[in-house]
Design a protein around this motif. Structure first.
Motif, PDB file in Angstrom:
ATOM      1  N   LEU A  93      67.971  67.469  17.390  1.00 31.00           N
ATOM      2  CA  LEU A  93      67.090  66.933  16.663  1.00 31.00           C
ATOM      3  C   LEU A  93      66.621  65.303  17.297  1.00 31.00           C
ATOM      4  N   PHE A  94      65.353  65.102  17.504  1.00 28.32           N
ATOM      5  CA  PHE A  94      64.892  64.000  17.904  1.00 28.32           C
ATOM      6  C   PHE A  94      64.155  63.175  16.779  1.00 28.32           C
ATOM      7  N   ALA A  95      63.819  63.952  15.686  1.00 30.76           N
ATOM      8  CA  ALA A  95      63.417  63.087  14.740  1.00 30.76           C
ATOM      9  C   ALA A  95      63.403  64.297  13.527  1.00 30.76           C
ATOM     10  N   PHE A  96      63.480  63.745  12.187  1.00 30.23           N
ATOM     11  CA  PHE A  96      63.531  64.696  11.089  1.00 30.23           C
ATOM     12  C   PHE A  96      62.965  64.384   9.810  1.00 30.23           C
ATOM     13  N   GLY A  97      62.375  65.188   8.776  1.00 34.91           N
ATOM     14  CA  GLY A  97      62.107  64.640   7.758  1.00 34.91           C
ATOM     15  C   GLY A  97      62.168  65.466   6.610  1.00 34.91           C
ATOM     16  N   GLY A 114      61.450  69.178  11.631  1.00 35.75           N
ATOM     17  CA  GLY A 114      62.004  68.079  12.505  1.00 35.75           C
ATOM     18  C   GLY A 114      61.325  68.246  13.905  1.00 35.75           C
ATOM     19  N   VAL A 115      61.684  67.442  14.865  1.00 39.02           N
ATOM     20  CA  VAL A 115      61.207  67.603  16.154  1.00 39.02           C
ATOM     21  C   VAL A 115      62.462  67.811  17.079  1.00 39.02           C
ATOM     22  N   GLY A 120      67.501  70.810  28.606  1.00 41.36           N
ATOM     23  CA  GLY A 120      67.242  70.951  29.963  1.00 41.36           C
ATOM     24  C   GLY A 120      65.786  70.937  30.575  1.00 41.36           C
ATOM     25  N   VAL A 121      64.673  70.926  29.465  1.00 43.81           N
ATOM     26  CA  VAL A 121      63.276  70.953  30.054  1.00 43.81           C
ATOM     27  C   VAL A 121      62.593  69.695  29.090  1.00 43.81           C
ATOM     28  N   ASP A 122      61.501  69.383  29.537  1.00 45.97           N
ATOM     29  CA  ASP A 122      60.878  68.220  28.999  1.00 45.97           C
ATOM     30  C   ASP A 122      59.871  68.799  27.842  1.00 45.97           C
ATOM     31  N   VAL A 123      60.527  69.593  26.857  1.00 47.13           N
ATOM     32  CA  VAL A 123      59.562  69.999  25.869  1.00 47.13           C
ATOM     33  C   VAL A 123      60.237  69.590  24.445  1.00 47.13           C
ATOM     34  N   GLN A 124      59.129  69.272  23.652  1.00 44.46           N
ATOM     35  CA  GLN A 124      59.639  68.705  22.338  1.00 44.46           C
ATOM     36  C   GLN A 124      58.729  69.678  21.393  1.00 44.46           C
ATOM     37  N   LEU A 125      59.262  70.330  20.287  1.00 48.47           N
ATOM     38  CA  LEU A 125      58.413  71.157  19.441  1.00 48.47           C
ATOM     39  C   LEU A 125      58.898  70.586  18.162  1.00 48.47           C
ATOM     40  N   SER A 126      57.961  70.938  17.285  1.00 51.59           N
ATOM     41  CA  SER A 126      58.219  70.713  15.613  1.00 51.59           C
ATOM     42  C   SER A 126      58.505  71.988  15.142  1.00 51.59           C
ATOM     43  N   ALA A 127      59.468  71.883  14.298  1.00 52.30           N
ATOM     44  CA  ALA A 127      59.777  73.297  13.590  1.00 52.30           C
ATOM     45  C   ALA A 127      60.524  72.841  12.100  1.00 52.30           C
ATOM     46  N   ARG A 128      60.605  74.001  11.236  1.00 53.05           N
ATOM     47  CA  ARG A 128      61.415  73.929  10.115  1.00 53.05           C
ATOM     48  C   ARG A 128      62.949  73.699  10.459  1.00 53.05           C
ATOM     49  N   ALA A 138      71.399  64.450  11.290  1.00 53.08           N
ATOM     50  CA  ALA A 138      71.361  63.107  11.790  1.00 53.08           C
ATOM     51  C   ALA A 138      70.666  63.371  13.275  1.00 53.08           C
ATOM     52  N   ILE A 139      69.792  62.056  13.685  1.00 55.56           N
ATOM     53  CA  ILE A 139      69.236  62.393  14.922  1.00 55.56           C
ATOM     54  C   ILE A 139      70.445  62.602  16.110  1.00 55.56           C
TER      55      ILE A 139
END
Length: 170
Positions: A93-97, A114-115, A120-128, A138-139
């Motif tokens: 988790l990078f961020a969440f709400g 959350g994000v 291992g990859v430079d990908v962030q995605l948002s998801a439930r 926690a982050i």
């Protein structure tokens, strides 16, 4: 419409009556999930792979840029020479709400979004984020992919993704 329907008899504006059916079929626009076949989307391969249990995205064969969500054209170099590549099923988790008000149809509130930084990859995605309450997270918590079958008002077998906590949560 008859004269009886348009005149209220009190000198006011015209008045009429409408009937509301006992049941209302929801319009397709209120369905949160994409139609996922080749007829409706050019990224149907993403959904095909997800249906088989693999998270994937596109990578540009010309400049090497990795994109999420999948694209049909590279936003970096405008090439359309893209290939589907597999993504890790784990991340943190990078961020969440929390969504506490109203959510999309079929999503009872409250729920956590959350994000996710994929491992291992430079990908962030948002998801439930399913399987945990907001106060339990926690982050930096480790999470893993969960494929969700969508039972909805179309003839298609549809899927989506979310993440669940891995191991003990904070």
């Amino acid at each position: 419409m008859t004269d009886d329907d348009t005149h209220s008899g009190t000198g006011g504006p015209p008045r009429t009556t409408v009937s509301v059916p006992d049941t209302i079929e929801l319009p397709r626009l209120l369905d949160f999930y994409d139609l996922q076949d080749a007829e409706h989307t050019r990224i149907h391969e993403f959904y095909d792979r997800l249906r088989e249990g693999s998270l994937s995205t596109t990578e540009c064969r010309d400049c090497g840029e990795l994109h999420f969500p999948p694209r049909v054209m590279c936003p970096e170099c405008t090439s359309d020479d893209l290939a589907y590549v597999l993504l890790p099923h784990e991340g943190e988790l990078f961020a969440f709400g929390a969504v506490r008000g109203s959510g999309p149809l079929g999503m009872d509130t409250p729920f956590v979004t959350g994000v996710v930084d994929l491992d291992g990859v430079d990908v962030q995605l948002s998801a439930r984020i399913d399987g945990a309450e907001y106060d339990d997270l926690a982050i930096g918590d480790p999470v893993e992919l969960q494929v969700v079958d969508v039972d909805g008002p179309t003839d298609q077998d549809r899927v989506f993704y979310q993440f669940t906590p891995r191991g003990d949560i904070a």
